[in-house]
Design a protein around this motif. Structure first.
Motif, PDB file in Angstrom:
ATOM      1  N   GLN A   1      -0.550 -59.921  73.859  1.00  0.00           N
ATOM      2  CA  GLN A   1      -1.690 -59.293  74.399  1.00  0.00           C
ATOM      3  C   GLN A   1      -1.868 -59.955  76.126  1.00  0.00           C
ATOM      4  O   GLN A   1      -1.893 -61.216  76.165  1.00  0.00           O
ATOM      5  N   VAL A   2      -2.255 -58.649  76.929  1.00  0.00           N
ATOM      6  CA  VAL A   2      -2.455 -59.244  78.281  1.00  0.00           C
ATOM      7  C   VAL A   2      -3.805 -59.848  78.427  1.00  0.00           C
ATOM      8  O   VAL A   2      -4.740 -59.189  77.913  1.00  0.00           O
ATOM      9  N   ALA A  24      -3.199 -65.604  84.236  1.00  0.00           N
ATOM     10  CA  ALA A  24      -2.562 -64.401  83.404  1.00  0.00           C
ATOM     11  C   ALA A  24      -1.603 -64.884  82.288  1.00  0.00           C
ATOM     12  O   ALA A  24      -1.012 -66.063  82.432  1.00  0.00           O
ATOM     13  N   SER A  25      -1.682 -64.156  81.353  1.00  0.00           N
ATOM     14  CA  SER A  25      -0.994 -64.262  80.045  1.00  0.00           C
ATOM     15  C   SER A  25      -0.399 -63.180  79.394  1.00  0.00           C
ATOM     16  O   SER A  25      -1.148 -62.248  79.612  1.00  0.00           O
ATOM     17  N   GLY A  26       0.363 -63.394  78.553  1.00  0.00           N
ATOM     18  CA  GLY A  26       0.937 -62.260  77.622  1.00  0.00           C
ATOM     19  C   GLY A  26       1.823 -61.141  78.320  1.00  0.00           C
ATOM     20  O   GLY A  26       2.013 -60.039  77.804  1.00  0.00           O
ATOM     21  N   PHE A  27       2.391 -61.587  79.363  1.00  0.00           N
ATOM     22  CA  PHE A  27       3.234 -60.792  79.850  1.00  0.00           C
ATOM     23  C   PHE A  27       4.233 -61.810  80.793  1.00  0.00           C
ATOM     24  O   PHE A  27       3.842 -62.690  81.109  1.00  0.00           O
ATOM     25  N   THR A  28       5.456 -61.265  81.356  1.00  0.00           N
ATOM     26  CA  THR A  28       6.201 -61.896  82.132  1.00  0.00           C
ATOM     27  C   THR A  28       5.733 -61.890  83.543  1.00  0.00           C
ATOM     28  O   THR A  28       6.154 -61.116  84.261  1.00  0.00           O
ATOM     29  N   ASP A  75       4.986 -70.629  88.329  1.00  0.00           N
ATOM     30  CA  ASP A  75       5.521 -71.549  87.244  1.00  0.00           C
ATOM     31  C   ASP A  75       3.955 -71.468  86.290  1.00  0.00           C
ATOM     32  O   ASP A  75       4.209 -72.164  85.325  1.00  0.00           O
ATOM     33  N   LYS A  76       3.176 -71.497  86.893  1.00  0.00           N
ATOM     34  CA  LYS A  76       1.613 -71.651  86.216  1.00  0.00           C
ATOM     35  C   LYS A  76       0.889 -70.454  86.020  1.00  0.00           C
ATOM     36  O   LYS A  76       0.020 -70.173  85.417  1.00  0.00           O
ATOM     37  N   ARG A 111      -6.914 -53.591  80.544  1.00  0.00           N
ATOM     38  CA  ARG A 111      -6.394 -53.621  82.062  1.00  0.00           C
ATOM     39  C   ARG A 111      -7.281 -54.774  82.884  1.00  0.00           C
ATOM     40  O   ARG A 111      -6.585 -55.322  83.930  1.00  0.00           O
ATOM     41  N   TRP A 112      -8.508 -54.996  82.718  1.00  0.00           N
ATOM     42  CA  TRP A 112      -9.458 -55.668  83.500  1.00  0.00           C
ATOM     43  C   TRP A 112      -9.951 -56.827  82.742  1.00  0.00           C
ATOM     44  O   TRP A 112     -10.377 -56.862  81.583  1.00  0.00           O
ATOM     45  N   GLY A 113     -10.014 -58.142  83.542  1.00  0.00           N
ATOM     46  CA  GLY A 113     -10.735 -59.143  83.023  1.00  0.00           C
ATOM     47  C   GLY A 113     -12.337 -59.157  83.305  1.00  0.00           C
ATOM     48  O   GLY A 113     -12.816 -57.857  83.691  1.00  0.00           O
TER      49      GLY A 113
END
Length: 122
Positions: A1-2, A24-28, A75-76, A111-113
């Motif tokens: 989940q993005v 950011a998380s849930g994707f490369t 990296d972060k 799509r949005w935080g």
């Protein structure tokens, strides 16, 4: 989940500075360009700054060029927006976002935080 989580907003006087962060998380993360947008009350969302996946190229809206700097740390999984010489017209909710291609590959993702509020007042 993005997930995109913005932070670092606040109240500042004209001429002041703030540094926004986006986790950011849930994707490369390192595969995608990232962007900062903002939305002021009763106005449409506006693209403020972009950065390529590797961080080697950035672009800025004319209204912030020379005052704002977008950077990233792959990296972060973080993207930042350093905002200097702030003006009252910079008052808005600021959002980070990934390039459109991510959303095309991940339809249905949010799509949005929540964004982070920046208020510049005299």
């Amino acid at each position: 989940q993005v997930q995109l989580v913005e932070s670092g907003g606040g109240l500042v006087h004209p001429g002041g500075s703030l540094r926004l962060s986006c986790a950011a998380s849930g994707f490369t993360f390192g595969f995608y360009g990232m962007n900062w947008y903002r939305q002021a009350p009763e106005k449409e969302r506006e693209l403020v700054a972009t950065i390529t996946a590797g961080g080697g190229r950035t672009t800025y809206a004319d209204s912030v060029s020379g005052r704002f700097t977008i950077t990233r740390d792959n990296d972060k999984n973080m993207v930042y927006l350093q905002m200097n010489s702030l003006k009252p017209e910079d008052t808005a909710v600021y959002f980070c976002n990934a390039d459109e291609i991510l959303w095309q590959l991940r339809p249905g993702e949010k799509r949005w935080g929540q964004g982070t509020q920046v208020t510049v007042y005299s």
